[in-house]
Enzyme design. Structure first.
Site, PDB file in Angstrom:
ATOM      1  N   HIS A  95       0.855  -1.203   0.000  1.00  0.00           N
ATOM      2  CA  HIS A  95       0.000   0.000   0.000  1.00  0.00           C
ATOM      3  C   HIS A  95       0.886   1.247   0.000  1.00  0.00           C
ATOM      4  O   HIS A  95       1.965   1.242   0.613  1.00  0.00           O
ATOM      5  CB  HIS A  95      -0.907  -0.019   1.235  1.00  0.00           C
ATOM      6  CG  HIS A  95      -1.974   1.021   1.190  1.00  0.00           C
ATOM      7  ND1 HIS A  95      -1.732   2.331   1.479  1.00  0.00           N
ATOM      8  CD2 HIS A  95      -3.279   0.944   0.843  1.00  0.00           C
ATOM      9  CE1 HIS A  95      -2.859   3.017   1.337  1.00  0.00           C
ATOM     10  NE2 HIS A  95      -3.812   2.212   0.942  1.00  0.00           N
ATOM     11  N   GLU A 167      -4.119   2.443  -7.218  1.00  0.00           N
ATOM     12  CA  GLU A 167      -4.509   3.453  -6.242  1.00  0.00           C
ATOM     13  C   GLU A 167      -3.634   4.695  -6.424  1.00  0.00           C
ATOM     14  O   GLU A 167      -2.547   4.774  -5.830  1.00  0.00           O
ATOM     15  CB  GLU A 167      -4.316   2.913  -4.823  1.00  0.00           C
ATOM     16  CG  GLU A 167      -5.204   1.762  -4.459  1.00  0.00           C
ATOM     17  CD  GLU A 167      -5.483   1.749  -2.965  1.00  0.00           C
ATOM     18  OE1 GLU A 167      -6.643   1.891  -2.583  1.00  0.00           O
ATOM     19  OE2 GLU A 167      -4.534   1.635  -2.183  1.00  0.00           O
TER      20      GLU A 167
HETATM   21  P1  PGA Z   1      -9.726   5.892   0.619  1.00  0.00           P
HETATM   22  O1  PGA Z   1      -8.558   4.838   0.851  1.00  0.00           O
HETATM   23  O2  PGA Z   1     -10.908   5.137   0.046  1.00  0.00           O
HETATM   24  O3  PGA Z   1     -10.010   6.445   1.975  1.00  0.00           O
HETATM   25  O4  PGA Z   1      -9.236   6.911  -0.332  1.00  0.00           O
HETATM   26  C1  PGA Z   1      -8.272   3.824  -0.086  1.00  0.00           C
HETATM   27  C2  PGA Z   1      -7.039   3.067   0.326  1.00  0.00           C
HETATM   28  O5  PGA Z   1      -6.061   3.685   0.777  1.00  0.00           O
HETATM   29  O6  PGA Z   1      -6.988   1.834   0.206  1.00  0.00           O
END
Ligand code: PGA
Length: 254
Positions: A95, A167
């Site tokens: 992540h 992401e």
């Molecule tokens: P968020 O986080 O939906 O709060 O933007 C997503 C993540 O970091 O997996």
């Protein structure tokens, strides 16, 4: 058609009692349907409770991280083997918060992926460019490189499954998710990397790696990702509230 994957990343939020309240709320209020596969990722300390509470429901338990090492003298680490004791079937790996705040490297991420696969845990490999990368139009290169590095030397057996989560760092927790056009383009880029990887490596997984979108997903934006190149979503903030959580699931079912 494969089920849409809905992964809730609860990060370092919720004490045990709050966590139990959220899970109870979700189990009471949400509709569960085969079209949506739900994965809940609580903190390590809440894993046993969540695993126990959800055991009679069609819900998977995921971890937010795992050690890159096997069991042994590594103080403070949690091995993939240990996660299996709590029926963990998915694990978020790499992540951007781990890359940024804990200096996680590509090599570590690769070892974590291998540890997951060796224990029949599906790694959810997170990739994504920063705001600066995008300003310099480097997003395709950065994301391609992150996936190549993560999968370098990783050979998937028939039974192995991996998931890639796109992401964009600038979209995480900001309330500003990627536009459908940006997201669709990145899904194409990622799918090409996956195709090249499958072609070049000796990997023969039964299931082609699928791609999720993550970054400020909400009920009103979820449909601009799912079906638009993405097999599902990775949701942080919005998954911490029963109403929002169930609303998102309902949108996916309808
Ligand atoms: P968020 O986080 O939906 O709060 O933007 C997503 C993540 O970091 O997996």
């Amino acid at each position: 058609m494969d089920a849409v994957l809905f992964v809730a990343n609860w990060k370092m939020n919720l004490r045990l009692a709050e966590q139990e309240q959220l899970v109870r709320g979700i189990l009471d209020a949400c509709t569960f349907a085969p079209q949506v596969e739900i994965v809940l990722c609580p903190s390590y300390t809440n894993l046993p409770a969540v695993a126990d509470m959800t055991k009679r429901f069609p819900v998977h338990v995921g971890s937010q991280d795992v050690s890159a090492r096997h069991v042994g003298a590594f103080t403070g680490e949690i091995a993939a083997e240990m996660l299996k004791d709590f029926t963990v079937t998915y694990c978020i790996v790499g992540h951007s918060e781990r890359r940024k705040y804990f200096g996680e490297t590509d090599a570590e991420i690769r070892d974590k992926i291998k540890a997951c696969l060796a224990n029949d845990i599906v790694p959810i490999i997170c990739v994504g460019e920063s705001f600066e990368d995008r300003q310099q139009n480097q997003q395709d290169r950065i994301v391609t490189e992150q996936i190549r590095q993560a999968l370098h030397g990783v050979v998937l057996q028939e039974k192995n499954r991996i998931v890639i989560a796109y992401e964009p760092v600038w979209a995480i927790g900001t309330g500003q998710s990627a536009s459908p056009e940006v997201a669709a383009h990145m899904a194409q880029v990622i799918n090409q990397v996956i195709t090249d990887y499958l072609h070049d490596s000796a990997s023969r997984p039964q299931q082609r790696p699928c791609v999720l979108y993550g970054g400020s997903v909400q009920a009103d934006t979820i449909q601009s990702f799912v079906g638009n190149g993405y097999a599902g979503v990775l949701v942080g903030g919005a998954s911490l509230h029963v109403e929002d959580f169930c609303h998102m699931i309902q949108v996916l079912i309808d």
